[in-house]
Design a protein around this motif. Structure first.
Motif, short mmCIF file in Angstrom:
data_model
loop_
_atom_site.label_atom_id
_atom_site.label_comp_id
_atom_site.label_asym_id
_atom_site.label_seq_id
_atom_site.Cartn_x
_atom_site.Cartn_y
_atom_site.Cartn_z
N LEU A 114 0.81 -1.33 -0.06
CA LEU A 114 -0.02 0.08 -0.01
C LEU A 114 0.97 1.17 -0.09
O LEU A 114 0.53 2.31 -0.69
N ILE A 115 1.86 1.14 0.86
CA ILE A 115 2.77 2.30 0.93
C ILE A 115 3.35 2.63 -0.78
O ILE A 115 3.45 3.67 -0.99
N ALA A 116 4.16 1.53 -1.11
CA ALA A 116 4.45 1.69 -2.60
C ALA A 116 3.38 2.33 -3.44
O ALA A 116 4.03 3.19 -4.49
N PHE A 117 2.33 1.71 -3.61
CA PHE A 117 1.27 2.00 -4.34
C PHE A 117 1.13 3.62 -4.22
O PHE A 117 1.24 4.23 -5.32
N GLN A 118 0.77 3.94 -2.92
CA GLN A 118 0.27 5.49 -2.74
C GLN A 118 1.41 6.40 -2.98
O GLN A 118 1.21 7.46 -3.54
N LEU A 119 2.77 6.06 -2.77
CA LEU A 119 3.91 6.93 -2.98
C LEU A 119 3.99 6.97 -4.21
O LEU A 119 4.20 8.09 -5.05
N THR A 120 3.89 6.07 -5.28
CA THR A 120 4.15 6.12 -6.65
C THR A 120 3.01 7.20 -7.35
O THR A 120 3.52 7.69 -8.23
N LEU A 121 1.98 6.75 -6.61
CA LEU A 121 0.76 7.68 -7.25
C LEU A 121 0.91 9.17 -7.18
O LEU A 121 0.63 10.00 -8.03
N GLY A 122 1.42 9.44 -5.86
CA GLY A 122 1.59 10.81 -5.44
C GLY A 122 3.04 11.33 -6.20
O GLY A 122 2.75 12.50 -6.71
N ILE A 123 4.05 10.59 -6.61
CA ILE A 123 5.35 11.02 -7.41
C ILE A 123 4.65 11.52 -8.88
O ILE A 123 5.15 12.19 -9.39
N LEU A 124 3.88 10.36 -9.47
CA LEU A 124 3.31 10.66 -10.92
C LEU A 124 2.54 11.93 -10.84
O LEU A 124 2.56 12.53 -11.71
N SER A 125 1.56 12.04 -9.80
CA SER A 125 0.85 13.33 -9.78
C SER A 125 1.54 14.53 -9.69
O SER A 125 1.36 15.69 -10.33
N LEU A 126 2.38 14.49 -8.97
CA LEU A 126 3.55 15.79 -8.70
C LEU A 126 4.19 16.23 -9.91
O LEU A 126 4.39 17.26 -10.24
N PHE A 127 4.69 15.09 -10.72
CA PHE A 127 5.64 15.32 -11.85
C PHE A 127 4.51 15.99 -12.82
O PHE A 127 4.96 16.83 -13.84
N LEU A 128 3.26 15.34 -13.13
CA LEU A 128 2.53 16.11 -13.99
C LEU A 128 1.92 17.64 -13.36
O LEU A 128 1.99 18.30 -14.61
#
Length: 466
Positions: A114-128
């Motif tokens: 769950l940590i890996a999933f949410q952190l990856t989604l957060g980084i993707l959103s920040l990048f965009l």
């Protein structure tokens, strides 16, 4: 009080800060008590994340409450930084996320997933958001695909309530009566007319869904669908110590690299649903903006991405949450828009409404009497927000289409997304748009479907027939 000095037709006062526009309560916007009061009880929806967390991660109630309260604090960032939205979960993606993490054994491994999933989604959103690609992504998606994604989110929300063993089976009478009343208060043309003639009904209209939650608290025990609430005085007692020692990177360490890699397909699928919420937010803000001339509302997908991207990244470290940090609580955004349409006397600024509501939900989470009052009907509160989301998503999704072909494509995308998941819906949508439109993939077509009942259209047709 800078909010009193707002020039007609201009944005609410704010402090410029790069892509953000900082607005503080009482200074940059008027505190709206009706929205604050309904927020006190609508914290029930925030609290309804607790059963999901306890079932999925096996954590105690007090630990799950700590995650909900952290999420509540981060909700405030949106209006404080200039995003005119009531933020919430990525609701339609929750079943997808739960299915993914359940592939891992319960315990530290599942928490790591769950940590890996949410952190990856957060980084993707920040990048965009930081690169400005968020705005380009929205412009590049074909209307038929936009329409289908939003329709699918609506279908998924409705299905989750009425599917076998869903919340309707648990609270059939309460949901029927309470949600029926909620739809009447929010969307009925009859109530919109009578509330202007009767002061008491006008007050009920100002309170949004507050009366519905109060009704549910009474109806559910009467129909033996829930226990009477147990009221205790004092403040809530979230367990942050156990949370950080047993359910975060502080106690468990960082997830292995392979978990981040294995999460990518589901992250992209969840982002597709999240993207639909961004589109829906833009449309609802534009609807609110068009309804009044006294205030200009500025919605930026890039700014929204930065805020909810940060929320997801921060929550993955401080308190990983299966509901994720989404850009929109569509049910309450609609409530805010409908109240905003009533004019400046009802809601001086849109930021006052959304901000006061989120201050209210945070207060409700702190007060033990309110937590105890709404705890028996958490499932009803969740069903209410899901069904309102379904109503709005279907309406907005249809209006995103530009032709009858778009509608046909969108219907298939929506059905596939609701049944098979976001990745399937997106893939089927791309294939259909390509097969039907070919070289006009991004442009699609515009026909007269959405203007055929307009007087101008009928007059033009009459002239053509002469």
């Amino acid at each position: 009080m800078l909010w009193k000095k707002r020039e007609y037709g201009q944005e609410a006062p704010h402090i410029p800060a790069g892509p953000f526009k900082i607005r503080l309560p009482f200074i940059h916007y008027r505190f709206e008590w009706p929205d604050y009061v309904q927020g006190l009880l609508m914290c029930a929806v925030d609290l309804s994340a607790i059963p999901l967390l306890t079932e999925l991660l096996g954590m105690p109630f007090e630990v799950a409450l700590a995650i909900v309260m952290l999420n509540g604090l981060f909700y405030l960032l949106h209006h404080l930084l200039g995003d005119p939205a009531v933020p919430g979960w990525i609701t339609p993606a929750v079943p997808l996320i739960m299915l993914y993490v359940q592939q891992f054994p319960e315990g530290p491994e599942r928490v790591h997933a769950l940590i890996a999933f949410q952190l990856t989604l957060g980084i993707l959103s920040l990048f965009l958001g930081a690169t400005g690609l968020a705005n380009k992504v929205i412009r590049l998606i074909p209307p038929a695909l936009n329409s289908g994604i939003i329709l699918g989110a609506g279908f998924a929300a409705i299905i989750s309530v009425f599917q076998l063993g869903g919340r309707f089976d648990q609270f059939p009478w309460t949901i029927t009566i309470a949600v029926g009343l909620g739809f009447y208060l929010m969307f009925s043309k009859h109530f919109a007319q009578v509330q202007t003639r009767h002061p008491l009904l006008g007050l009920v209209a100002k309170l949004g869904v507050f009366p519905v939650i109060i009704l549910a608290v009474v109806i559910a025990p009467l129909f033996k669908e829930a226990a009477w609430p147990t009221i205790e005085w004092g403040f809530s007692k979230p367990d942050f110590v156990t949370l950080w020692n047993e359910y975060t990177v502080f106690g468990l360490g960082l997830p292995p690299l392979m978990m981040f890699i294995s999460a990518l397909p589901t992250v992209f699928a969840a982002y597709i649903v999240l993207f639909g919420d961004v589109i829906q937010t833009r449309i609802l803000v534009e609807e609110a903006d068009a309804s009044r001339d006294d205030e200009k509302l500025d919605y930026s997908p890039s700014r929204a991405h930065l805020v909810f991207g940060f929320r997801n990244a921060a929550m993955s470290i401080l308190g990983p949450d299966v509901t994720m940090a989404g850009p929109l609580w569509s049910a309450m955004q609609v409530v805010m828009v409908e109240r905003y349409k009533k004019g400046r006397a009802a809601m001086d600024s849109f930021f006052g409404g959304v901000g006061s509501f989120r201050w209210g939900t945070n207060t409700g989470l702190l007060l033990l009497p309110i937590v105890g009052l709404v705890q028996p009907i958490l499932g009803v509160a969740l069903a209410l927000t899901l069904l309102i989301q379904g109503y709005v998503s279907v309406k907005v999704g249809v209006l995103e289409a530009r032709s009858q072909r778009d509608l046909g494509i969108a219907g298939i995308i929506g059905g596939v997304l609701a049944i098979k998941g976001a990745a399937w819906g997106f893939g089927v949508g791309i294939l259909l748009v390509f097969l039907i439109y070919g070289k006009d993939f991004f442009r699609g077509e515009v026909d007269d479907t959405f203007v055929k009942n307009q007087p101008e259209f009928n007059a033009r047709k009459e002239n053509e027939n002469v």
